[in-house]
Scaffold this active site. Structure first.
Site, PDB file in Angstrom:
ATOM      1  N   HIS A  97       0.956  -1.104  -0.130  1.00  0.00           N
ATOM      2  CA  HIS A  97       0.005  -0.043   0.064  1.00  0.00           C
ATOM      3  C   HIS A  97       1.002   1.294   0.011  1.00  0.00           C
ATOM      4  O   HIS A  97       0.561   2.256  -0.630  1.00  0.00           O
ATOM      5  CB  HIS A  97      -1.022   0.150   1.175  1.00  0.00           C
ATOM      6  CG  HIS A  97      -2.177  -0.950   1.188  1.00  0.00           C
ATOM      7  ND1 HIS A  97      -3.302  -0.611   0.508  1.00  0.00           N
ATOM      8  CD2 HIS A  97      -2.443  -1.985   1.594  1.00  0.00           C
ATOM      9  CE1 HIS A  97      -4.004  -1.354   0.456  1.00  0.00           C
ATOM     10  NE2 HIS A  97      -3.653  -2.508   1.409  1.00  0.00           N
ATOM     11  N   ASP A 104      -7.455  -2.151  -1.523  1.00  0.00           N
ATOM     12  CA  ASP A 104      -8.417  -2.746  -0.734  1.00  0.00           C
ATOM     13  C   ASP A 104      -9.816  -2.617  -1.469  1.00  0.00           C
ATOM     14  O   ASP A 104     -10.205  -1.343  -1.703  1.00  0.00           O
ATOM     15  CB  ASP A 104      -8.589  -2.610   0.639  1.00  0.00           C
ATOM     16  CG  ASP A 104      -7.093  -2.840   1.465  1.00  0.00           C
ATOM     17  OD1 ASP A 104      -6.236  -3.874   0.775  1.00  0.00           O
ATOM     18  OD2 ASP A 104      -6.968  -2.546   2.590  1.00  0.00           O
ATOM     19  N   GLU A 161      -6.133 -12.089   3.294  1.00  0.00           N
ATOM     20  CA  GLU A 161      -7.503 -11.137   3.204  1.00  0.00           C
ATOM     21  C   GLU A 161      -8.059 -10.976   1.942  1.00  0.00           C
ATOM     22  O   GLU A 161      -7.373 -10.802   0.912  1.00  0.00           O
ATOM     23  CB  GLU A 161      -6.681  -9.519   3.338  1.00  0.00           C
ATOM     24  CG  GLU A 161      -5.980  -9.460   4.860  1.00  0.00           C
ATOM     25  CD  GLU A 161      -5.112  -8.059   4.804  1.00  0.00           C
ATOM     26  OE1 GLU A 161      -5.125  -7.343   3.764  1.00  0.00           O
ATOM     27  OE2 GLU A 161      -4.674  -7.673   5.845  1.00  0.00           O
ATOM     28  N   HIS A 164      -7.707  -7.494   0.051  1.00  0.00           N
ATOM     29  CA  HIS A 164      -6.392  -7.171  -0.537  1.00  0.00           C
ATOM     30  C   HIS A 164      -6.214  -7.442  -1.851  1.00  0.00           C
ATOM     31  O   HIS A 164      -5.989  -8.829  -2.079  1.00  0.00           O
ATOM     32  CB  HIS A 164      -5.515  -7.353   0.510  1.00  0.00           C
ATOM     33  CG  HIS A 164      -4.093  -6.896   0.134  1.00  0.00           C
ATOM     34  ND1 HIS A 164      -3.528  -5.580   0.626  1.00  0.00           N
ATOM     35  CD2 HIS A 164      -2.854  -7.220  -0.621  1.00  0.00           C
ATOM     36  CE1 HIS A 164      -2.465  -5.391   0.209  1.00  0.00           C
ATOM     37  NE2 HIS A 164      -2.268  -6.388  -0.679  1.00  0.00           N
TER      38      HIS A 164
END
Length: 193
Positions: A97, A104, A161, A164
């Site tokens: 990120h 996301d 996740e 993500h």
């Protein structure tokens, strides 16, 4: 166009739904982290996102962006809140990120409602893994749809996740700092970047 190869995706895609969770208290820390609700991505990730937006439309969905570029100072705050490298990149490695190459996202249906993914964003547990057997079948199907949409654009997912996605080879991009500020947390101030 932003400096440091970052693009404001709210400007690039005016119809894109954005709810930057770290600019609000609706995240794992329970407090806003970003001082500015600016949704930025590296120009290379923007090209992939454009493809994913179009694929989602063909499939009858819209993307909802929950996070994109994240300043390294924000990563320090998240690491303090969840020092588990299965879910938060350690500061020694840096987050994709913070390279502007990760995003996301979740899906919105044709009525603009968030699609059930079995867990919420930022639920740092095994149930957030993309293929957890305890997740209801329909939510698993929704996760598969999201994965297909993002993969079609050129992103890859991660094992922990469902929300993500990042560009392949993200680690080769430089960490980007000094774009916008973060609220400080007393614990994060003691962490050196």
């Amino acid at each position: 166009m932003e400096s440091k190869n970052l693009v404001d995706i709210a400007e690039a895609f005016p119809q894109l739904a954005i709810d930057l969770k770290y600019a609000t208290a609706d995240n794992l820390t329970g407090q806003p982290i970003y001082r500015d609700a600016r949704c930025l991505l590296h120009v290379d990730a923007v090209k992939a996102l454009a493809k994913s937006i179009n694929i989602a439309k063909i499939a009858g969905y819209r993307l909802l962006v929950l996070d994109a570029y994240r300043p390294p100072a924000a990563q320090a705050i998240l690491w303090q809140a969840c020092p588990n490298q299965d879910y938060v990149a350690p500061l020694t490695r840096g987050s994709n990120h913070s390279r502007g190459t990760a995003v996301d996202v979740t899906l919105l249906d044709e009525h603009g409602k968030i699609v059930d993914m079995g867990t919420g964003f930022d639920e740092m547990s095994e149930h957030s893994h993309p293929y957890h057997p305890a997740v209801p079948v329909q939510a698993q199907r929704n996760r598969l749809m999201l994965n297909a949409i993002m993969l079609g654009g050129g992103f890859t997912g991660i094992a922990t996740e469902w929300w993500h996605f990042e560009l392949p080879g993200s680690e080769s991009y430089l960490l980007i700092d000094g774009v916008f500020g973060c609220y400080s947390s007393p614990q994060a101030e003691n962490i050196s970047l």
